[in-house]
Design a protein around this motif. Structure first.
Motif, PDB file in Angstrom:
ATOM      1  N   LYS A   6       7.730  21.913  -1.062  1.00  0.00           N
ATOM      2  CA  LYS A   6       6.456  21.881  -0.337  1.00  0.00           C
ATOM      3  C   LYS A   6       5.225  21.837  -1.262  1.00  0.00           C
ATOM      4  N   GLU A   7       5.421  22.172  -2.531  1.00  0.00           N
ATOM      5  CA  GLU A   7       4.301  22.104  -3.492  1.00  0.00           C
ATOM      6  C   GLU A   7       3.876  20.656  -3.728  1.00  0.00           C
ATOM      7  N   MET A   8       4.777  19.722  -3.445  1.00  0.00           N
ATOM      8  CA  MET A   8       4.506  18.301  -3.711  1.00  0.00           C
ATOM      9  C   MET A   8       3.733  17.683  -2.539  1.00  0.00           C
ATOM     10  N   VAL A   9       2.446  17.980  -2.446  1.00  0.00           N
ATOM     11  CA  VAL A   9       1.662  17.467  -1.313  1.00  0.00           C
ATOM     12  C   VAL A   9       1.296  15.988  -1.532  1.00  0.00           C
ATOM     13  N   LEU A  10       1.132  15.283  -0.435  1.00  0.00           N
ATOM     14  CA  LEU A  10       0.731  13.873  -0.525  1.00  0.00           C
ATOM     15  C   LEU A  10      -0.761  13.828  -0.835  1.00  0.00           C
ATOM     16  N   GLU A  11      -1.112  13.125  -1.902  1.00  0.00           N
ATOM     17  CA  GLU A  11      -2.527  13.034  -2.264  1.00  0.00           C
ATOM     18  C   GLU A  11      -3.236  12.075  -1.312  1.00  0.00           C
ATOM     19  N   PRO A  12      -4.467  12.386  -0.865  1.00  0.00           N
ATOM     20  CA  PRO A  12      -5.170  11.459   0.033  1.00  0.00           C
ATOM     21  C   PRO A  12      -5.357  10.100  -0.632  1.00  0.00           C
ATOM     22  N   LEU A  13      -5.216   9.050   0.158  1.00  0.00           N
ATOM     23  CA  LEU A  13      -5.422   7.698  -0.382  1.00  0.00           C
ATOM     24  C   LEU A  13      -6.888   7.296  -0.208  1.00  0.00           C
ATOM     25  N   LEU A  14      -7.423   7.586   0.979  1.00  0.00           N
ATOM     26  CA  LEU A  14      -8.811   7.196   1.277  1.00  0.00           C
ATOM     27  C   LEU A  14      -9.537   8.397   1.871  1.00  0.00           C
TER      28      LEU A  14
ATOM     29  N   GLU B  95       0.838  -1.209   0.000  1.00  0.00           N
ATOM     30  CA  GLU B  95       0.000   0.000   0.000  1.00  0.00           C
ATOM     31  C   GLU B  95       0.873   1.258   0.000  1.00  0.00           C
ATOM     32  N   SER B  96       1.899   1.266   0.840  1.00  0.00           N
ATOM     33  CA  SER B  96       2.750   2.458   0.956  1.00  0.00           C
ATOM     34  C   SER B  96       3.470   2.761  -0.352  1.00  0.00           C
ATOM     35  N   ASN B  97       4.004   1.728  -1.005  1.00  0.00           N
ATOM     36  CA  ASN B  97       4.682   1.943  -2.291  1.00  0.00           C
ATOM     37  C   ASN B  97       3.703   2.487  -3.327  1.00  0.00           C
ATOM     38  N   ASN B  98       2.504   1.899  -3.388  1.00  0.00           N
ATOM     39  CA  ASN B  98       1.480   2.365  -4.320  1.00  0.00           C
ATOM     40  C   ASN B  98       1.170   3.847  -4.082  1.00  0.00           C
ATOM     41  N   TRP B  99       0.942   4.142  -2.816  1.00  0.00           N
ATOM     42  CA  TRP B  99       0.526   5.491  -2.440  1.00  0.00           C
ATOM     43  C   TRP B  99       1.607   6.520  -2.795  1.00  0.00           C
ATOM     44  N   ALA B 100       2.820   6.268  -2.333  1.00  0.00           N
ATOM     45  CA  ALA B 100       3.909   7.240  -2.515  1.00  0.00           C
ATOM     46  C   ALA B 100       4.225   7.456  -3.998  1.00  0.00           C
ATOM     47  N   LEU B 101       4.308   6.379  -4.749  1.00  0.00           N
ATOM     48  CA  LEU B 101       4.705   6.511  -6.156  1.00  0.00           C
ATOM     49  C   LEU B 101       3.610   7.188  -6.981  1.00  0.00           C
ATOM     50  N   ARG B 102       2.381   6.759  -6.760  1.00  0.00           N
ATOM     51  CA  ARG B 102       1.295   7.333  -7.553  1.00  0.00           C
ATOM     52  C   ARG B 102       1.107   8.805  -7.205  1.00  0.00           C
ATOM     53  N   SER B 103       1.139   9.107  -5.931  1.00  0.00           N
ATOM     54  CA  SER B 103       0.952  10.502  -5.515  1.00  0.00           C
ATOM     55  C   SER B 103       2.054  11.388  -6.103  1.00  0.00           C
ATOM     56  N   GLN B 104       3.288  10.959  -5.970  1.00  0.00           N
ATOM     57  CA  GLN B 104       4.391  11.817  -6.428  1.00  0.00           C
ATOM     58  C   GLN B 104       4.421  11.947  -7.953  1.00  0.00           C
ATOM     59  N   ALA B 105       4.105  10.852  -8.640  1.00  0.00           N
ATOM     60  CA  ALA B 105       4.088  10.907 -10.102  1.00  0.00           C
ATOM     61  C   ALA B 105       3.017  11.906 -10.562  1.00  0.00           C
ATOM     62  N   HIS B 106       1.804  11.766  -9.994  1.00  0.00           N
ATOM     63  CA  HIS B 106       0.707  12.630 -10.427  1.00  0.00           C
ATOM     64  C   HIS B 106       0.909  14.094 -10.011  1.00  0.00           C
ATOM     65  N   GLN B 107       1.425  14.284  -8.796  1.00  0.00           N
ATOM     66  CA  GLN B 107       1.670  15.656  -8.340  1.00  0.00           C
ATOM     67  C   GLN B 107       2.670  16.363  -9.255  1.00  0.00           C
ATOM     68  N   ALA B 108       3.752  15.659  -9.561  1.00  0.00           N
ATOM     69  CA  ALA B 108       4.804  16.272 -10.386  1.00  0.00           C
ATOM     70  C   ALA B 108       4.263  16.579 -11.780  1.00  0.00           C
ATOM     71  N   ARG B 109       3.451  15.685 -12.299  1.00  0.00           N
ATOM     72  CA  ARG B 109       2.886  15.933 -13.635  1.00  0.00           C
ATOM     73  C   ARG B 109       1.926  17.130 -13.599  1.00  0.00           C
ATOM     74  N   LYS B 110       1.121  17.178 -12.516  1.00  0.00           N
ATOM     75  CA  LYS B 110       0.197  18.314 -12.379  1.00  0.00           C
ATOM     76  C   LYS B 110       0.939  19.642 -12.300  1.00  0.00           C
TER      77      LYS B 110
END
Ligand code: PMP
Length: 384
Positions: free
Chosen positions: A219-227, A71-86
């Motif tokens: 700090k712009e790279m916020v963690l996206e909520p998982l649930l 879960e942690s790997n999924n969360w961290a990678l997806r959040s950071q990938a999407h945040q950076a792209r956004k």
């Protein structure tokens, strides 16, 4: 019974069982409730979070409890990938080719969503080079990911060096530290990374509990909520907290930290003993991975001419438990992707390699038993 598969999972320590039982029976309130029982549960949670963060050397606000490292790997990678792209930073990721499926398959999923991933293989000496990560990076690169210790061969990757370079280049850097927690004598406090993860069951807490540390360089790279839901875990991962397991995992890490030096020495001694004994039996073998950067608790051995499946059957019959490759891919007949990355084209090697991994309870007597069964198997094969 001889258990030599701590990299797959580890037995829960009795002290941890006691702690979990105590929380289950006595401190069972919902931490969101306002009456005393609820407040006590909240205190238990806060204490566990603080203790855990202190041992890791991170800010407790950067620590999120999860169901495990997948879960942690999924969360961290997806959040950071999407945040950076956004943020318009790009869509390209560089990863080591020997990541656990819970990283690799997330990257594969990200590829299906328009991200691009470059994989770095070990060089001829088995090492991962910073220069290879740098050479693979481009104008649209957003992040790097590499594990601290490989779960199949025990190789230690140069994550400090990679993290420092990633930071300077403005990339996020994710580290899977599952097999390093409780096994390396360095602190995670000053690890230059934006996120790292661990799993309780690899350090003698139960399965189904783990963590993510998220500490972005920007700090712009916020963690996206998982649930989404009731707002637990700082509104990033809603759902009533699993306090018994969180408290149990925190206690397991505290206990592990207390005898880390002694356990490290024990594992170094066991490693030497294993190889001495292997040499004495005259078995033709080679160590897989990177012998210059090798964790003491995980060894992967190529037993030349002996299929791993035969070894595992004989060991199982004798009550000795170990793996071929990683347990996560053991159900499939696919050869290990990690061994393929290290030894391209060497099919015999992929089929004839086993993993042996130590924990706090492992002794020389366990290795003696393993060597005895292995010697008998080799002897029988030679007579045929
Ligand atoms: N990463 C690594 C390196 C692992 O060894 C494992 C467990 N095999 C995981 C991630 C997944 O952890 P979990 O079982 O907590 O999902």
């Amino acid at each position: 019974m001889v258990y030599l598969d701590y990299a797959a999972t580890s037995p829960v320590r009795p002290e941890v069982v006691t702690k979990i039982q105590q929380v289950l029976q006595e401190n069972y309130g919902n931490p969101s409730s306002t009456y005393r029982l609820g407040k006590n549960a909240k205190m238990e949670l806060m204490q566990a979070r603080q203790d855990f963060a202190n041992i890791l050397g991170v800010d407790s606000h950067s620590l999120y409890f999860t169901s495990g490292a997948t879960e942690s790997n999924n969360w961290a990678l997806r959040s950071q990938a999407h945040q950076a792209r956004k943020l318009g930073l790009g869509n390209h990721i560089v990863a080591s080719a020997i990541e656990h499926p819970s990283v690799k398959n997330v990257l594969k999923h990200l590829e299906s969503q328009g991200f691009e991933v470059s994989y770095i293989n070990p060089d001829a000496s088995g090492q991962f080079k910073l220069t290879d990560f740098q050479a693979a990076s481009k104008a649209n690169t957003i992040g790097w990911t590499a594990m601290a210790v490989n779960n199949e061969v025990g190789a230690i990757l140069p994550i400090r060096e990679l993290g420092q370079a990633a930071k300077e280049l403005g990339y996020w850097f994710h580290v899977d530290t599952v097999q390093a927690i409780g096994h390396l004598d360095w602190s995670f406090a000053d690890l230059p990374c934006t996120s790292f993860v661990g799993s309780g069951h690899k350090f003698q807490a139960p399965k189904g509990i783990g963590f993510l540390v998220y500490q972005p360089f920007q700090k712009e790279m916020v963690l996206e909520p998982l649930l989404y839901g009731g707002g637990q875990e700082a509104s990033k991962r809603s759902g009533t907290e699993n306090i018994p397991y969180i408290a149990g995992m925190s206690h397991a890490l505290t206990l592990m930290q207390a005898d880390l030096d002694q356990v490290l020495k024990q594992h170094q001694d066991l490693s030497r003993y294993l190889f001495d004994q292997m040499d004495q039996t005259g078995i033709d073998y080679e160590s897989n991975g990177d012998s210059d950067h090798q964790a003491a608790h995980i060894h992967n051995l190529w037993l030349k001419g002996i299929p791993a499946s035969q070894v595992l059957i004989q060991m199982d019959l004798a009550g000795i438990y170990l793996s071929a490759g990683s347990a996560c891919s053991a159900g499939s007949i696919q050869p290990s992707a990690v061994l393929q990355a290290y030894y391209p084209g060497q099919e015999d090697r992929w089929q004839e390699s086993i993993r042996i991994s130590f924990g706090r309870e492992t002794s020389r007597a366990d290795i003696d038993q393993f060597i005895k069964v292995l010697s008998e198997l080799v002897h029988r094969k030679r007579q045929k």
